[in-house]
Design a protein around this motif. Structure first.
Motif, PDB file in Angstrom:
ATOM      1  N   TRP A 113      32.111  42.567  22.883  1.00  0.00           N
ATOM      2  CA  TRP A 113      32.901  41.726  23.789  1.00  0.00           C
ATOM      3  C   TRP A 113      34.382  41.809  23.427  1.00  0.00           C
ATOM      4  O   TRP A 113      35.231  41.977  24.296  1.00  0.00           O
ATOM      5  CB  TRP A 113      32.408  40.266  23.737  1.00  0.00           C
ATOM      6  N   ARG A 114      34.677  41.695  22.152  1.00  0.00           N
ATOM      7  CA  ARG A 114      36.071  41.735  21.689  1.00  0.00           C
ATOM      8  C   ARG A 114      36.735  43.049  22.080  1.00  0.00           C
ATOM      9  O   ARG A 114      37.908  43.092  22.428  1.00  0.00           O
ATOM     10  CB  ARG A 114      36.129  41.526  20.180  1.00  0.00           C
ATOM     11  N   GLY A 115      35.974  44.133  22.053  1.00  0.00           N
ATOM     12  CA  GLY A 115      36.502  45.443  22.415  1.00  0.00           C
ATOM     13  C   GLY A 115      36.494  45.728  23.907  1.00  0.00           C
ATOM     14  O   GLY A 115      36.911  46.803  24.328  1.00  0.00           O
ATOM     15  N   GLY A 116      35.993  44.796  24.715  1.00  0.00           N
ATOM     16  CA  GLY A 116      35.991  44.977  26.162  1.00  0.00           C
ATOM     17  C   GLY A 116      34.807  45.742  26.704  1.00  0.00           C
ATOM     18  O   GLY A 116      34.776  46.100  27.886  1.00  0.00           O
ATOM     19  N   ASP A 117      33.795  45.999  25.867  1.00  0.00           N
ATOM     20  CA  ASP A 117      32.626  46.753  26.319  1.00  0.00           C
ATOM     21  C   ASP A 117      31.644  45.901  27.118  1.00  0.00           C
ATOM     22  O   ASP A 117      30.842  46.442  27.883  1.00  0.00           O
ATOM     23  CB  ASP A 117      31.896  47.368  25.121  1.00  0.00           C
ATOM     24  N   ILE A 118      31.666  44.600  26.917  1.00  0.00           N
ATOM     25  CA  ILE A 118      30.830  43.692  27.705  1.00  0.00           C
ATOM     26  C   ILE A 118      31.714  42.541  28.192  1.00  0.00           C
ATOM     27  O   ILE A 118      32.747  42.236  27.594  1.00  0.00           O
ATOM     28  CB  ILE A 118      29.608  43.156  26.916  1.00  0.00           C
ATOM     29  N   ASP A 119      31.288  41.892  29.272  1.00  0.00           N
ATOM     30  CA  ASP A 119      32.075  40.787  29.814  1.00  0.00           C
ATOM     31  C   ASP A 119      31.558  39.444  29.304  1.00  0.00           C
ATOM     32  O   ASP A 119      30.587  39.373  28.536  1.00  0.00           O
ATOM     33  CB  ASP A 119      32.104  40.831  31.346  1.00  0.00           C
ATOM     34  N   GLN A 120      32.213  38.395  29.751  1.00  0.00           N
ATOM     35  CA  GLN A 120      31.892  37.043  29.313  1.00  0.00           C
ATOM     36  C   GLN A 120      30.428  36.673  29.575  1.00  0.00           C
ATOM     37  O   GLN A 120      29.755  36.116  28.707  1.00  0.00           O
ATOM     38  CB  GLN A 120      32.815  36.047  30.031  1.00  0.00           C
ATOM     39  N   SER A 121      29.935  36.976  30.762  1.00  0.00           N
ATOM     40  CA  SER A 121      28.559  36.572  31.088  1.00  0.00           C
ATOM     41  C   SER A 121      27.534  37.314  30.234  1.00  0.00           C
ATOM     42  O   SER A 121      26.533  36.735  29.807  1.00  0.00           O
ATOM     43  CB  SER A 121      28.268  36.763  32.575  1.00  0.00           C
ATOM     44  N   GLU A 122      27.794  38.585  29.951  1.00  0.00           N
ATOM     45  CA  GLU A 122      26.872  39.333  29.093  1.00  0.00           C
ATOM     46  C   GLU A 122      26.931  38.824  27.654  1.00  0.00           C
ATOM     47  O   GLU A 122      25.905  38.713  26.982  1.00  0.00           O
ATOM     48  CB  GLU A 122      27.156  40.829  29.141  1.00  0.00           C
TER      49      GLU A 122
END
Length: 168
Positions: A113-122
């Motif tokens: 998430w921190r790296g932008g690979d997944i979004d908030q909902s994931e």
């Protein structure tokens, strides 16, 4: 008059009102309000000596070698305050955000998430926030976002069994 009685006597009506409002807010928002956790929080809160002005807090933050900030999970204002501290301090010093909400075994999810690979909902789904945690998502996510926006390291701290605070 003993120390407790003296402290109670010295509190102003405004302080009593604020304390009463805070206790009502905690009871209303925390489904676990009968737990030892709340009793200990309430006991500790009774012993405060005063409220810091913003300039006093800033002076203390500036001269501190290390600052540990804990939150009361059922009070969104606690997470929002911590997010504000991150915003205030990250440009001046190294900041590390360590959260009990995320299991240490799920660090990779947090890193994705921190790296932008997944979004908030994931992120919310994969850390099982709603199933395992039970507090408001928005203030917790605001805390995480503050950390990510300001480039601080973010770590999950929790471990099993979750109900044994000696293991954290």
């Amino acid at each position: 008059m003993g120390p407790t009685a003296t402290l109670r006597f010295r509190r102003t009506a405004a302080q009593w009102h604020a304390l009463d409002r805070l206790q009502r807010e905690i009871r209303a928002s925390d489904p676990h309000s009968r737990r030892k956790y709340l009793r200990e929080f309430s006991q500790a809160f009774r012993s405060y000596e005063g409220v810091l002005r913003a300039d006093q807090l800033d002076a203390l933050l500036t001269c501190a070698d290390m600052l540990l900030v804990g939150d009361y999970h059922a009070l969104p204002a606690a997470q929002l305050f911590a997010a504000g501290l991150i915003k205030q301090l990250a440009s001046r010093r190294e900041v590390v955000l360590a959260v009990e909400t995320v299991f240490s075994r799920d660090q990779e999810i947090l890193d994705d998430w921190r790296g932008g690979d997944i979004d908030q909902s994931e992120l919310r789904e994969r850390i099982r926030f709603d199933l395992d945690w039970g507090y408001d998502w928005a203030p917790f996510y605001a805390l995480l976002e503050a950390g990510r926006e300001h480039g601080v390291a973010i770590y999950g701290l929790d471990c099993m069994p979750r109900d044994d605070l000696r293991r954290i």
